[in-house]
Write an enzyme that holds these catalytic residues in place. Sequence first.
Site, PDB file in Angstrom:
ATOM      1  N   LYS A   1     -59.721 -14.058  12.738  1.00  0.00           N
ATOM      2  CA  LYS A   1     -60.433 -13.553  11.562  1.00  0.00           C
ATOM      3  C   LYS A   1     -60.774 -12.086  11.818  1.00  0.00           C
ATOM      4  CE  LYS A   1     -64.785 -13.477   9.155  1.00  0.00           C
ATOM      5  NZ  LYS A   1     -66.219 -13.829   9.202  1.00  0.00           N
TER       6      LYS A   1
ATOM      7  N   GLY B   1     -75.041 -12.894   5.661  1.00  0.00           N
ATOM      8  CA  GLY B   1     -76.356 -13.383   6.036  1.00  0.00           C
ATOM      9  C   GLY B   1     -77.422 -13.276   4.971  1.00  0.00           C
TER      10      GLY B   1
ATOM     11  N   ALA C   1     -69.177 -15.135   3.533  1.00  0.00           N
ATOM     12  CA  ALA C   1     -70.420 -14.350   3.528  1.00  0.00           C
ATOM     13  C   ALA C   1     -71.164 -14.486   2.206  1.00  0.00           C
ATOM     14  CB  ALA C   1     -70.174 -12.879   3.816  1.00  0.00           C
ATOM     15  N   GLY C   2     -72.463 -14.719   2.321  1.00  0.00           N
ATOM     16  CA  GLY C   2     -73.344 -14.728   1.169  1.00  0.00           C
ATOM     17  C   GLY C   2     -73.785 -16.091   0.679  1.00  0.00           C
TER      18      GLY C   2
ATOM     19  N   ASN D   1     -71.905 -19.379   8.271  1.00  0.00           N
ATOM     20  CA  ASN D   1     -72.614 -19.576   9.528  1.00  0.00           C
ATOM     21  C   ASN D   1     -74.119 -19.576   9.292  1.00  0.00           C
ATOM     22  OD1 ASN D   1     -72.609 -17.894  12.800  1.00  0.00           O
ATOM     23  ND2 ASN D   1     -73.461 -19.838  12.174  1.00  0.00           N
ATOM     24  N   THR D   2     -74.656 -18.434   8.828  1.00  0.00           N
ATOM     25  CA  THR D   2     -76.106 -18.291   8.688  1.00  0.00           C
ATOM     26  C   THR D   2     -76.701 -19.336   7.755  1.00  0.00           C
ATOM     27  OG1 THR D   2     -75.807 -15.913   8.991  1.00  0.00           O
ATOM     28  CG2 THR D   2     -77.948 -16.642   8.211  1.00  0.00           C
TER      29      THR D   2
END
Length: 266
Positions: free
Chosen positions: A108, A169, A195-196, A217-218
């Site tokens: 990635k 995040g 993301a987001g 992830n976050t």
Amino acid sequence: MTNTETLHNDPLVIAGVEYRSRLLVGTGKYKDMAETKAAVEASGAEIVTVAIRRTNIGQNPGEANLLDTLPPDRYTYLPNTAGCYTADDAVRTCRLARELLDGHDLVKLEVLGDEKTLFPDIVQTLEAAETLIREGFKVMVYTNDDPIVAKRFEEMGCVAVMPLAAPIGSGLGIRNPYNILTIVENARVPILVDAGVGTASDAAIAMELGCDGVLMNTAIAAAKDPVLMASAMKKGIEAGREAFLAGRMPKKRFASASSPLDGLFF
């Protein structure tokens, strides 16, 4: 065909490899390796991404090794270039990952533009992608939600394009669904929101737009109960995919009777 059969006959295909799960998860930000393992297992993910600059996968002997927690014979590792701000750093990081993982070539790519927003530096990302593809890497690329740029990465030879839904995040969800939809409609490679995402409904929306998967992830690691959130994300991805395949009803300005009057006896 049952719901389970529908999902099992609808694999995510990346670089010629089939995966049952359309949820890809990160391995950072958890309190310990035990929580990492439990959350990944609850998510049902088959692809796990690892930040080579922040996580030990053998480069630091004597420290806890992620490979022992999430064995590579069970999971597909997706090394990422998180923390890289230049094309040179990103390429170097991918080369290190390939060496540590015995020739593994699926990566990635992300090259960031600044420390505050963590938005991608598209010029540096294009440069890195060109080098990596030339060196035989299979590149899944993190980019902004610009349909023109997304198509450019596809045409270069990236095996998947991963537009952001919102800043990394942030948990803000999909801020521009129309751009994501345009990217999906024009693509011939998998499109994964990266993301987001903040919660399961965000993941479901991404899938309802026709995205092939979601990487996060976050949203899981920063939840009060990461393992439970991982389970919720798994369900959100599956529900969103089923809704996309089913085809939603058209939106209307006014109500229509759920039990029409036509054909009634009076």
